[in-house]
Design an enzyme around this catalytic site. Structure first.
Site, PDB file in Angstrom:
ATOM      1  CE  LYS A   1      -4.327   1.234   2.342  1.00  0.00           C
ATOM      2  NZ  LYS A   1      -5.060   1.109   3.597  1.00  0.00           N
TER       3      LYS A   1
HETATM    4  O1  G3P Z   1      -8.558   2.129   4.249  1.00  0.00           O
HETATM    5  C1  G3P Z   1      -8.634   3.497   4.530  1.00  0.00           C
HETATM    6  C2  G3P Z   1      -9.481   3.687   5.701  1.00  0.00           C
HETATM    7  O2  G3P Z   1      -8.912   2.972   6.744  1.00  0.00           O
HETATM    8  C3  G3P Z   1      -9.774   5.025   6.199  1.00  0.00           C
HETATM    9  O3  G3P Z   1     -10.927   4.881   6.950  1.00  0.00           O
HETATM   10  O4  G3P Z   1     -12.621   5.487   8.577  1.00  0.00           O
HETATM   11  O5  G3P Z   1     -10.224   6.157   8.939  1.00  0.00           O
HETATM   12  O6  G3P Z   1     -11.587   7.262   7.185  1.00  0.00           O
HETATM   13  P1  G3P Z   1     -11.367   6.017   7.961  1.00  0.00           P
END
Ligand code: G3P
Length: 219
Positions: free
Chosen positions: A87
């Site tokens: 990633k």
């Molecule tokens: O994979 C990306 C993701 O983890 C971000 O999620 O909920 O932290 O915006 P969030």
């Protein structure tokens, strides 16, 4: 559509796997820290443990932000397990690194994507997955789902094979709308996936069926 779970929590990954609908796992440094996984050796052991649970791709994020360092870190991550996807953040050196990894047959997930232009660059570099963060766009009053629609159109116009991995998915409606828009993959918390199960008429209907069965059986 593939379902990935966005967590480094082994119990939740196991639960999603046992449900039979899990196609992969995404992690990031925040999610690793949330599970208390610190230190390179522990991080590596944790990635291996995740790979042992799922049959699908496991995104492991590089910390490096310069080209040479991303290459070293990404190649080391890719060697950990055949299911590891490197990633890489959507930055200039990251795009260059994705192009390199692609030429070496190493799968990549281009992360922190917030615009169609960034997604176009990721596809041109040959990323296996592109991760538009729809929830974080919604958080700033921008339509995250519109970005999925735009990327789908652009990729289909030119036949890019990069898979759209809708990330920062927060709830069931995000998943359903991503499915309608043709996102290849969603990644979200277990709660968003299991929320798809729920409907009050299912609960009421089942309760009625069981009650009628018991009545007919004279119980
Ligand atoms: O994979 C990306 C993701 O983890 C971000 O999620 O909920 O932290 O915006 P969030």
């Amino acid at each position: 559509m593939k379902f990935f779970i966005d967590t480094a929590n082994l119990a939740q990954i196991k639960e999603a796997h046992e449900l039979g609908v899990l196609d992969g796992v995404t992690t990031n440094p925040t999610l690793m820290a949330k599970e208390g996984i610190t230190g390179q050796d522990n991080v590596i052991a944790h990635y291996k443990a995740i790979c042992e649970i799922t049959d699908g791709d496991v995104s492991a994020e590089v910390i490096a932000t310069t080209y040479d360092e991303i290459i070293v870190e990404g190649e080391a991550l890719a060697k950990l397990h055949e299911r590891i996807v490197v990633k890489v953040p959507m930055i200039k050196d990251g795009v260059r690194a994705i192009k390199y990894f692609t030429s070496k047959g190493i799968k990549t997930n281009c992360t922190l994507v917030f615009s169609a232009g960034q997604a176009l660059l990721a596809a041109k570099a040959g990323a296996t997955y592109v991760s538009p963060f729809i929830g974080r766009l919604d958080d700033i009053s921008t339509d995250g789902l519109q970005l999925i629609e735009d990327i789908r159109l652009i990729y289909d116009n030119y036949g890019y094979e990069t898979q759209i991995l809708a990330a920062s998915v927060r709830h069931a409606m995000h998943i359903i709308n991503c499915a309608k828009l043709g996102s290849d993959v969603i990644t979200g918390p277990l709660s968003a996936i299991t929320a798809l199960l729920k409907h009050p008429l299912t609960d009421n209907g089942l309760a009625q069926f069981l009650a009628d069965h018991a009545k007919a059986a004279g119980k």
